[in-house]
Design a protein around this motif. Structure first.
Motif, short mmCIF file in Angstrom:
data_model
loop_
_atom_site.label_atom_id
_atom_site.label_comp_id
_atom_site.label_asym_id
_atom_site.label_seq_id
_atom_site.Cartn_x
_atom_site.Cartn_y
_atom_site.Cartn_z
N HIS A 42 0.97 -1.25 0.10
CA HIS A 42 -0.03 -0.01 0.16
C HIS A 42 0.97 1.43 -0.22
CE1 HIS A 42 -3.41 2.45 0.77
NE2 HIS A 42 -2.80 3.10 1.59
N GLY A 43 0.76 2.13 -1.08
CA GLY A 43 1.36 3.16 -1.12
C GLY A 43 2.75 3.08 -1.63
N LYS A 44 3.22 4.04 -2.52
CA LYS A 44 4.51 3.95 -3.25
C LYS A 44 5.59 4.41 -2.18
CE LYS A 44 2.84 5.22 -7.80
NZ LYS A 44 2.86 6.35 -8.97
N GLY A 45 6.53 3.35 -2.18
CA GLY A 45 7.73 3.63 -1.17
C GLY A 45 7.28 3.26 0.10
N GLY A 49 2.58 -1.75 6.65
CA GLY A 49 1.34 -2.24 6.16
C GLY A 49 1.38 -3.65 5.59
N PHE A 50 0.29 -4.19 5.04
CA PHE A 50 -0.03 -5.43 4.72
C PHE A 50 0.12 -5.81 3.46
CE2 PHE A 50 -2.83 -4.89 8.45
CZ PHE A 50 -2.44 -5.99 9.22
N LEU A 80 -7.40 -3.34 4.58
CA LEU A 80 -6.88 -3.26 5.78
C LEU A 80 -5.80 -1.93 5.75
CD1 LEU A 80 -5.90 -6.89 6.48
CD2 LEU A 80 -7.18 -5.34 8.07
N ASN A 81 -4.92 -1.87 4.53
CA ASN A 81 -3.98 -0.69 4.55
C ASN A 81 -4.80 0.65 4.26
OD1 ASN A 81 -1.84 -2.30 4.81
ND2 ASN A 81 -1.71 -2.66 2.76
N ARG A 89 5.90 -3.79 8.25
CA ARG A 89 5.45 -4.60 7.18
C ARG A 89 4.80 -5.79 7.71
NH1 ARG A 89 7.14 -4.56 1.72
NH2 ARG A 89 6.96 -6.09 0.61
N ILE A 90 3.83 -6.35 7.32
CA ILE A 90 3.06 -7.54 7.68
C ILE A 90 2.60 -8.52 6.60
CG2 ILE A 90 1.12 -8.61 9.06
CD1 ILE A 90 0.88 -6.02 10.74
N PRO A 91 3.47 -9.28 6.19
CA PRO A 91 3.30 -10.22 5.01
C PRO A 91 2.26 -11.07 5.47
CG PRO A 91 5.54 -10.27 5.47
CD PRO A 91 4.72 -9.55 6.72
N LEU A 92 1.17 -11.35 4.52
CA LEU A 92 0.34 -12.61 4.57
C LEU A 92 0.86 -13.65 3.55
CD1 LEU A 92 -3.21 -10.67 3.98
CD2 LEU A 92 -1.94 -11.25 6.21
#
Length: 280
Positions: A42-45, A49-50, A80-81, A89-92
């Motif tokens: 989510h979001g450049k740079g 976030g997820f 979510l983001n 950073r939360i990886p799924l």
């Protein structure tokens, strides 16, 4: 962690308690290099976030294709983001987990989304008497998997943001999942009712064991009633069929469902105060 199976632990939605949760066992598949460009951020740079990561090959191949084609986790990560600011950073991570279930792992900071769980949910609805339009089973399965993503992500938010709450974490995680689904309007309400149906089916398929009373999760039948109660509580006039004979909510409980819904929604509103991008 997810819905209870025959050994007392469910195959879907719920997460392990923040201090004791364990994730799916690490899969042996190598990450697909092609996934690097498709992982959602989510979001450049943005470094937080997820994000969604796929581990392909072996038993995970079919589940990965199903999730990617329908963008179930990608859309969940987007929601979510768009809702909450997360500095981490939360990886799924979609992978084969063996005998384990979907879960947030506080040691790695990741949510392991198990291929076996995906296939179990798809099979459950494929074999159930849907009594609906063709394709309803697939739509219901997708809704349940989206709910699983929100439930496990709730555990991640509780851990990574240091949220403090009262009650059982598994119930609190269910509440966030319900809030994020029902907040999508009529389509989200239908998704939440699909989750209620899945828990009801799980309760029918799994013989009751007294050990279930010792589990951190509520019983499947209770969770089915909870989700139905939240839907009814959010919009009583358009869900009167949920109450009484043939419904999932008793008349006595229905009186308190609007309060239960508001407590779930406002509770997470308060928990996420200072982190919200928009109201839940």
């Amino acid at each position: 962690m997810g819905r209870r199976t025959g050994n007392g632990t469910r195959a879907v939605l719920t997460l392990a308690l923040a201090a004791a949760v364990t994730g799916c066992t690490a899969g042996q598949e190598a990450a697909d290099p092609a996934d690097a460009a498709s992982r959602w951020t989510h979001g450049k740079g943005s470094s937080g976030g997820f994000v969604v990561q796929y581990r392909t090959g072996g038993k995970a191949a079919s589940a990965t294709a199903y999730l990617r084609t329908r963008r179930i986790l990608d859309k969940a990560a987007e929601r979510l983001n768009d809702t909450v600011e997360v500095p981490h950073r939360i990886p799924l991570v979609v992978r084969s987990c063996g005998a384990a279930e979907p879960a947030y792992d506080p040691e790695t900071g990741t949510v392991d989304f198990c291929a076996e769980h995906v296939e179990e949910i798809r099979d459950r609805f494929a074999h159930a008497d849907r009594r609906g339009a063709p394709g309803a089973g697939d739509a219901h399965a997708a809704a349940v998997l989206e709910e699983t993503a929100y439930h496990e992500s709730a555990h991640a938010l509780i851990d990574r943001l240091g949220l403090r709450f009262t009650g059982r974490e598994e119930d609190v995680a269910d509440q966030l999942a319900a809030v994020l689904l029902i907040g999508q309007g009529r389509a989200g309400e239908a998704k939440a009712l699909a989750v209620a149906e899945d828990y009801a089916l799980a309760a029918e398929e799994t013989p009751f064991d007294e050990a279930d009373l010792l589990d951190e999760h509520s019983l499947d039948g209770q969770r089915a009633a909870n989700y139905a109660c939240y839907v009814y509580g959010a919009h009583p006039t358009r869900h009167e069929d949920l109450v009484g004979a043939g419904g999932r909510v008793t008349e006595d409980r229905a009186e308190g469902c609007p309060d239960e819904w508001e407590q779930a929604r406002s509770g997470w509103q308060r928990l996420l105060a200072g982190h919200l991008k928009r109201q839940v």
